[in-house]
Design a protein around this motif. Structure first.
Motif, mmCIF file in Angstrom:
data_model
loop_
_atom_site.group_PDB
_atom_site.id
_atom_site.type_symbol
_atom_site.label_atom_id
_atom_site.label_comp_id
_atom_site.label_asym_id
_atom_site.label_seq_id
_atom_site.Cartn_x
_atom_site.Cartn_y
_atom_site.Cartn_z
ATOM 1 N N ALA A 36 -45.175 -10.892 -155.138
ATOM 2 C CA ALA A 36 -44.464 -11.954 -155.871
ATOM 3 C C ALA A 36 -45.736 -12.859 -156.437
ATOM 4 O O ALA A 36 -45.361 -13.344 -157.557
ATOM 5 N N ASP A 37 -46.759 -13.139 -155.812
ATOM 6 C CA ASP A 37 -47.695 -13.775 -156.296
ATOM 7 C C ASP A 37 -48.387 -13.278 -157.628
ATOM 8 O O ASP A 37 -48.787 -14.093 -158.660
ATOM 9 N N ALA A 39 -61.581 -16.799 -158.549
ATOM 10 C CA ALA A 39 -61.978 -15.937 -159.352
ATOM 11 C C ALA A 39 -61.642 -14.458 -159.471
ATOM 12 O O ALA A 39 -61.256 -14.064 -160.882
ATOM 13 N N ALA A 40 -60.812 -13.912 -158.487
ATOM 14 C CA ALA A 40 -60.286 -12.632 -158.592
ATOM 15 C C ALA A 40 -59.069 -12.907 -159.316
ATOM 16 O O ALA A 40 -58.729 -12.073 -160.169
ATOM 17 N N THR A 91 -55.284 -0.216 -158.223
ATOM 18 C CA THR A 91 -56.388 -0.601 -157.714
ATOM 19 C C THR A 91 -56.927 -2.134 -157.952
ATOM 20 O O THR A 91 -57.037 -2.870 -157.083
ATOM 21 N N GLU A 92 -56.328 -2.638 -159.165
ATOM 22 C CA GLU A 92 -56.611 -3.862 -159.360
ATOM 23 C C GLU A 92 -55.451 -4.994 -158.870
ATOM 24 O O GLU A 92 -56.067 -5.869 -158.244
ATOM 25 N N ARG A 109 -54.269 -8.165 -153.665
ATOM 26 C CA ARG A 109 -53.485 -8.289 -152.219
ATOM 27 C C ARG A 109 -54.566 -8.336 -151.020
ATOM 28 O O ARG A 109 -54.272 -9.116 -150.129
ATOM 29 N N ALA A 110 -55.680 -7.833 -151.209
ATOM 30 C CA ALA A 110 -56.813 -7.931 -150.254
ATOM 31 C C ALA A 110 -57.252 -9.370 -150.268
ATOM 32 O O ALA A 110 -57.710 -9.941 -149.188
ATOM 33 N N HIS A 111 -56.890 -10.079 -151.223
ATOM 34 C CA HIS A 111 -57.582 -11.698 -151.259
ATOM 35 C C HIS A 111 -56.289 -12.512 -150.706
ATOM 36 O O HIS A 111 -56.164 -13.789 -150.747
#
Length: 93
Positions: free
Chosen positions: A44-45, A12-13, A31-32, A37-39
């Motif tokens: 690279a992804d 979803a993110a 921030t986005e 990154r938090a997920h």
């Protein structure tokens, strides 16, 4: 694990970020990217997501500008709801 047709929080993110890339790339901020990154996505992804969206936008723009439409045979083979999603904003096949 998710049921068929359901997406998890990471997916979803990614989908939300991809929509922002397609619709408003100049206003994306760190921030986005940090939310991805938090997920667990690496830089690279995230770059791969950006490239995939940009390539799709480029390809769709070329098809739209040339008036190219999908082969009618695809309409017969795909579920009606998927055809509706794929042709959003376009004249029916």
């Amino acid at each position: 694990n998710t049921e068929a047709g359901e997406i998890d929080d990471v997916q979803a993110a990614i989908a939300a970020f991809a929509a922002r890339v397609a619709r408003d790339a100049p206003h994306i901020d760190d921030t986005e990217r940090e939310a991805l990154r938090a997920h667990g996505l690496s830089d690279a992804d995230i770059f791969d997501v950006i490239l995939a969206v940009a390539a799709r936008c480029f390809f769709s723009t070329v098809l739209d500008a040339t008036g190219t439409r999908a082969d009618a045979a695809y309409r017969e083979r795909l579920p009606a709801d998927l055809v509706t999603e794929l042709t959003c904003g376009r004249e029916p096949l």
